[in-house]
Design a protein around this motif. Structure first.
Motif, mmCIF file in Angstrom:
data_model
loop_
_atom_site.group_PDB
_atom_site.id
_atom_site.type_symbol
_atom_site.label_atom_id
_atom_site.label_comp_id
_atom_site.label_asym_id
_atom_site.label_seq_id
_atom_site.Cartn_x
_atom_site.Cartn_y
_atom_site.Cartn_z
ATOM 1 N N LYS A 181 0.842 -1.182 0.000
ATOM 2 C CA LYS A 181 0.000 0.000 0.000
ATOM 3 C C LYS A 181 0.889 1.249 0.000
ATOM 4 C CE LYS A 181 -3.254 2.307 3.026
ATOM 5 N NZ LYS A 181 -3.928 2.230 4.322
ATOM 6 N N VAL A 182 0.520 2.234 -0.790
ATOM 7 C CA VAL A 182 1.247 3.511 -0.799
ATOM 8 C C VAL A 182 0.909 4.235 0.490
ATOM 9 C CG1 VAL A 182 1.470 5.749 -1.937
ATOM 10 C CG2 VAL A 182 1.225 3.679 -3.309
ATOM 11 N N SER A 183 1.938 4.618 1.246
ATOM 12 C CA SER A 183 1.684 5.267 2.528
ATOM 13 C C SER A 183 1.872 6.776 2.486
ATOM 14 C CB SER A 183 2.581 4.673 3.609
ATOM 15 O OG SER A 183 3.935 4.904 3.291
ATOM 16 N N THR A 184 2.736 7.241 1.603
ATOM 17 C CA THR A 184 3.026 8.668 1.544
ATOM 18 C C THR A 184 3.222 9.105 0.106
ATOM 19 O OG1 THR A 184 4.178 8.522 3.670
ATOM 20 C CG2 THR A 184 4.604 10.476 2.353
ATOM 21 N N CYS A 185 2.617 10.223 -0.221
ATOM 22 C CA CYS A 185 2.848 10.864 -1.520
ATOM 23 C C CYS A 185 3.536 12.192 -1.233
ATOM 24 C CB CYS A 185 1.527 11.135 -2.241
ATOM 25 S SG CYS A 185 0.623 9.661 -2.689
ATOM 26 N N ALA A 186 4.718 12.390 -1.764
ATOM 27 C CA ALA A 186 5.463 13.625 -1.541
ATOM 28 C C ALA A 186 5.614 14.359 -2.866
ATOM 29 C CB ALA A 186 6.830 13.319 -0.950
ATOM 30 N N TYR A 187 5.230 15.613 -2.858
ATOM 31 C CA TYR A 187 5.272 16.427 -4.076
ATOM 32 C C TYR A 187 5.769 17.819 -3.757
ATOM 33 C CZ TYR A 187 2.110 13.012 -6.213
ATOM 34 O OH TYR A 187 1.559 11.872 -6.704
ATOM 35 N N ASP A 188 6.398 18.439 -4.744
ATOM 36 C CA ASP A 188 6.597 19.864 -4.629
ATOM 37 C C ASP A 188 5.264 20.504 -5.004
ATOM 38 O OD1 ASP A 188 6.942 19.327 -7.471
ATOM 39 O OD2 ASP A 188 7.685 21.379 -7.620
ATOM 40 N N MET A 189 5.062 21.732 -4.600
ATOM 41 C CA MET A 189 3.763 22.382 -4.758
ATOM 42 C C MET A 189 3.309 22.436 -6.216
ATOM 43 S SD MET A 189 1.340 23.707 -3.092
ATOM 44 C CE MET A 189 0.581 25.118 -2.390
ATOM 45 N N ALA A 190 4.205 22.787 -7.115
ATOM 46 C CA ALA A 190 3.832 22.916 -8.528
ATOM 47 C C ALA A 190 3.350 21.581 -9.087
ATOM 48 C CB ALA A 190 5.018 23.442 -9.341
ATOM 49 N N THR A 191 4.057 20.509 -8.783
ATOM 50 C CA THR A 191 3.659 19.190 -9.275
ATOM 51 C C THR A 191 2.326 18.769 -8.669
ATOM 52 O OG1 THR A 191 5.974 18.573 -9.531
ATOM 53 C CG2 THR A 191 4.375 16.780 -9.496
ATOM 54 N N LYS B 150 -7.262 31.241 -10.975
ATOM 55 C CA LYS B 150 -6.831 32.301 -11.892
ATOM 56 C C LYS B 150 -5.354 32.208 -12.233
ATOM 57 C CE LYS B 150 -10.271 35.433 -9.969
ATOM 58 N NZ LYS B 150 -10.471 36.649 -9.186
ATOM 59 N N LEU B 151 -4.599 31.469 -11.444
ATOM 60 C CA LEU B 151 -3.144 31.422 -11.569
ATOM 61 C C LEU B 151 -2.666 30.621 -12.780
ATOM 62 C CD1 LEU B 151 -0.404 32.147 -10.170
ATOM 63 C CD2 LEU B 151 -0.631 30.023 -8.929
ATOM 64 N N GLY B 152 -3.343 29.533 -13.099
ATOM 65 C CA GLY B 152 -2.859 28.661 -14.166
ATOM 66 C C GLY B 152 -1.846 27.681 -13.606
ATOM 67 N N ARG B 153 -1.047 27.111 -14.499
ATOM 68 C CA ARG B 153 -0.069 26.091 -14.079
ATOM 69 C C ARG B 153 1.131 26.734 -13.405
ATOM 70 N NH1 ARG B 153 -0.582 20.905 -16.337
ATOM 71 N NH2 ARG B 153 1.659 20.621 -16.255
ATOM 72 N N LEU B 154 1.304 26.398 -12.143
ATOM 73 C CA LEU B 154 2.397 26.942 -11.363
ATOM 74 C C LEU B 154 3.748 26.472 -11.913
ATOM 75 C CD1 LEU B 154 3.096 28.663 -8.881
ATOM 76 C CD2 LEU B 154 2.902 26.606 -7.502
ATOM 77 N N SER B 155 3.788 25.284 -12.465
ATOM 78 C CA SER B 155 5.043 24.743 -12.986
ATOM 79 C C SER B 155 5.561 25.540 -14.174
ATOM 80 C CB SER B 155 4.873 23.274 -13.378
ATOM 81 O OG SER B 155 3.900 23.141 -14.390
ATOM 82 N N GLU B 156 4.712 26.346 -14.785
ATOM 83 C CA GLU B 156 5.134 27.147 -15.942
ATOM 84 C C GLU B 156 5.543 28.555 -15.540
ATOM 85 O OE1 GLU B 156 1.782 26.855 -18.574
ATOM 86 O OE2 GLU B 156 2.155 24.732 -18.991
ATOM 87 N N LEU C 33 -0.131 20.662 -7.635
ATOM 88 C CA LEU C 33 -1.226 21.410 -8.251
ATOM 89 C C LEU C 33 -1.476 20.944 -9.678
ATOM 90 C CD1 LEU C 33 -0.523 24.983 -6.882
ATOM 91 C CD2 LEU C 33 -2.338 23.413 -6.174
ATOM 92 N N ASP C 34 -0.423 20.605 -10.399
ATOM 93 C CA ASP C 34 -0.583 20.118 -11.770
ATOM 94 C C ASP C 34 -1.218 18.721 -11.789
ATOM 95 O OD1 ASP C 34 0.567 22.446 -12.665
ATOM 96 O OD2 ASP C 34 2.497 21.537 -13.183
ATOM 97 N N GLN C 35 -0.924 17.897 -10.775
ATOM 98 C CA GLN C 35 -1.408 16.517 -10.728
ATOM 99 C C GLN C 35 -2.746 16.369 -10.019
ATOM 100 O OE1 GLN C 35 0.368 13.573 -11.708
ATOM 101 N NE2 GLN C 35 1.799 14.887 -12.762
ATOM 102 N N GLU C 36 -3.175 17.402 -9.345
ATOM 103 C CA GLU C 36 -4.393 17.296 -8.545
ATOM 104 C C GLU C 36 -5.541 16.820 -9.424
ATOM 105 O OE1 GLU C 36 -6.159 19.879 -4.887
ATOM 106 O OE2 GLU C 36 -5.684 20.945 -6.714
ATOM 107 N N GLY C 37 -6.120 15.730 -9.053
ATOM 108 C CA GLY C 37 -7.200 15.159 -9.837
ATOM 109 C C GLY C 37 -7.664 13.847 -9.256
ATOM 110 N N ALA C 38 -8.359 13.061 -10.058
ATOM 111 C CA ALA C 38 -8.982 11.821 -9.590
ATOM 112 C C ALA C 38 -7.956 10.841 -9.023
ATOM 113 C CB ALA C 38 -9.767 11.180 -10.722
ATOM 114 N N GLN C 39 -6.833 10.637 -9.726
ATOM 115 C CA GLN C 39 -5.838 9.669 -9.257
ATOM 116 C C GLN C 39 -5.248 10.107 -7.915
ATOM 117 O OE1 GLN C 39 -2.532 9.026 -11.889
ATOM 118 N NE2 GLN C 39 -1.857 7.213 -10.801
ATOM 119 N N MET C 40 -4.943 11.401 -7.800
ATOM 120 C CA MET C 40 -4.387 11.930 -6.550
ATOM 121 C C MET C 40 -5.397 11.755 -5.421
ATOM 122 S SD MET C 40 -1.904 13.668 -5.013
ATOM 123 C CE MET C 40 -1.044 14.375 -6.380
#
Length: 162
Positions: free
Chosen positions: A8-18, A155-161, A20-27
Motif C-alpha cells: 500500500k502507498v503510505s506517503t505521496c510527496a510532491y513539490d507544490m507545482a507538481t 486564476k493562476l494557471g499552471r504553477l510549474s510554468e 497542483l498540476d497533478q491534482e485530480g482523480a488519481q491523486m
C-alpha cells in the motif's frame, strides 16, 4: 516474474507545482485510501505562488501574509509540509535570533577548543519564530484560507510554468 503482493502507498510527496498540476482523480484516490500527503517548496518555483498578485490580493482580504495563506491552505489539504525559510515579514525575526545567540555567547569563558566540541556534540537549535506562531494562531481558519487560495489558484494557471 510477477510480484506476489503489492504494498500500500503510505506517503505521496510532491513539490507544490507538481501537486497542483497533478491534482485530480488519481491523486484524490490515493489520499482517500489513506496515503499521507507531504508538500515541499510550497511557495512554488522562485516563490511564484506568494508573489502572484491574485494570491497577494486574497491574502490581503484576510489580512495575512501570502506565505501564511499558503501554509494554511496546505493544512486544509491535510498535508504535512516541509517548511522553507519564510520570506519577508520574518526576516527581522531572523536577525533578532542571531543577535540573541551572539549575546548568549558573550559571557562564555570556555576556550575555542571547548566550543568546537560542544558545537559538534549538540544539534543546532531550530528557531520557531514567535511572530510566526502568533500570526498562525491569529490567521483565519484553514478552511477559510483554503477558499481564498482556491480563488487565486483558479486564476493562476499552471504553477510549474511560472
Amino acid at each position: 516474474t510477477k510480484c506476489s503482493s503489492v504494498e500500500k502507498v503510505s506517503t505521496c510527496a510532491y513539490d507544490m507545482a507538481t501537486y497542483l498540476d497533478q491534482e485530480g482523480a488519481q491523486m484524490q484516490n490515493l489520499l482517500q485510501k489513506g496515503a499521507e500527503l507531504v508538500l515541499f517548496n510550497i511557495f512554488g518555483p522562485k516563490k511564484a505562488l506568494i508573489t502572484d498578485p491574485g494570491v497577494e490580493a486574497q491574502a490581503q482580504i484576510l489580512n495575512i501574509d501570502p506565505a501564511m495563506l499558503a501554509v494554511k491552505w496546505a493544512e486544509h489539504q491535510k498535508a504535512r509540509i516541509v517548511m522553507p525559510h519564510l520570506p519577508g515579514i520574518y526576516h527581522e525575526a531572523d536577525k533578532e535570533a542571531e543577535e540573541e545567540q551572539e549575546s548568549e555567547s558573550l559571557g562564555d569563558t570556555s576556550s575555542d577548543d571547548d566550543d568546537k566540541v560542544e558545537t559538534e556534540a549538540q544539534p543546532k537549535r531550530v528557531h520557531v519564530h514567535r511572530k510566526f506562531v502568533r500570526e498562525y494562531r491569529n490567521a483565519p481558519d484553514a478552511a477559510v484560507c483554503a477558499e481564498n487560495m482556491t480563488v487565486a489558484l483558479t486564476k493562476l494557471g499552471r504553477l510549474s510554468e511560472k
